[in-house]
Write an enzyme that holds these catalytic residues in place. Structure first.
Site, PDB file in Angstrom:
ATOM      1  N   ASN A  76      50.480  35.874  39.489  1.00 36.76           N
ATOM      2  CA  ASN A  76      49.076  35.663  39.155  1.00 36.76           C
ATOM      3  C   ASN A  76      48.626  34.251  39.513  1.00 36.76           C
ATOM      4  OD1 ASN A  76      48.535  38.229  38.047  1.00 36.76           O
ATOM      5  ND2 ASN A  76      49.552  37.645  36.143  1.00 36.76           N
ATOM      6  N   HIS A  77      47.347  34.134  39.775  1.00 34.60           N
ATOM      7  CA  HIS A  77      46.718  32.829  39.944  1.00 34.60           C
ATOM      8  C   HIS A  77      46.160  32.382  38.590  1.00 34.60           C
ATOM      9  CE1 HIS A  77      46.377  32.701  44.503  1.00 34.60           C
ATOM     10  NE2 HIS A  77      46.906  33.891  44.257  1.00 34.60           N
ATOM     11  N   PRO A  78      45.995  31.069  38.393  1.00 25.91           N
ATOM     12  CA  PRO A  78      45.498  30.570  37.100  1.00 25.91           C
ATOM     13  C   PRO A  78      43.976  30.715  36.998  1.00 25.91           C
ATOM     14  CG  PRO A  78      45.946  28.735  38.571  1.00 25.91           C
ATOM     15  CD  PRO A  78      46.359  29.973  39.305  1.00 25.91           C
TER      16      PRO A  78
END
Length: 208
Positions: A76-78
């Protein structure tokens, strides 16, 4: 997809053309299809993949069958930060050297586990941090967002249970037998038993 089955061995895995491995260990009798990208994974004995499979931060047990274009453990990206773009946490390619090591290490620690004798259909996606139980079936094109119980067939977007492969009693007996942990010699000795009806197999091997 196999056009011709390769000759496998215990000592040397078959790795398809263009496949890239990073921080990954391979078991015995393993075949990886062409153009796989596999990072920070353990691949168990007798596992095989089709073409264009991508896996990260995952632990695959034994006898797993993976069709083409499967994605396991996508990171996942933040999205809760100002920017979710990779430049903001791992921007060396863009000339930014202050890598966010803490974020990357936390992301690596989110492990996906695929149990023994799991079949994953073409184009399935299994999200990070999940556990897929022994003997489960993941339907083609499924997007798996929750753990899957052993010997359960799931499909759809998001994936939902379709049916159980066996009764609860049979599931329990197969877990006790745990044939995936048999030695190579025992697998060879009882190889033809894997073509028996499941109840006959259990009756023969439950007390071994």
């Amino acid at each position: 997809m196999h056009i011709d089955f390769p000759k496998l061995s215990a000592d040397k895995p078959v790795v398809g053309q263009g496949t890239q491995l990073k921080r990954t260990t391979l078991g015995q009798w393993v075949e990886l299809g062409a153009s796989n990208l596999i990072d920070n994974c353990t691949i168990g004995d007798y596992d095989y993949t089709g073409q264009y499979c991508f896996m990260q931060n995952s632990d695959l047990k034994k006898f797993i069958s993976i069709a083409a274009q499967v994605r396991i453990g996508p990171t996942n990206h933040p999205y809760d930060r100002v920017s979710q773009h990779i430049f903001a946490y791992n921007g060396s390619a863009y000339g930014f050297d202050q890598t966010d090591v803490d974020f990357l290490e936390k992301r690596k620690a989110i492990r996906t586990t695929i149990g023994n004798d799991v079949w994953i259909g073409h184009g399935a996606i299994i999200q990070a941090g999940l556990t897929i139980g022994n003997g489960a079936v993941i339907g083609s094109g499924a997007v798996v967002t929750h753990d899957v119980a052993p010997y359960t067939i799931v499909g759809g977007v998001p994936a939902k249970p379709i049916k159980d492969r066996f009764s609860d009693e049979v599931k329990t007996d197969l877990e006790k037998i745990a044939w995936w942990d048999w030695s190579r010699a025992k697998l060879a000795k009882f190889y033809l038993d894997f073509r028996l009806p499941v109840n006959e197999f259990i009756q023969k091997h439950l007390t071994d």
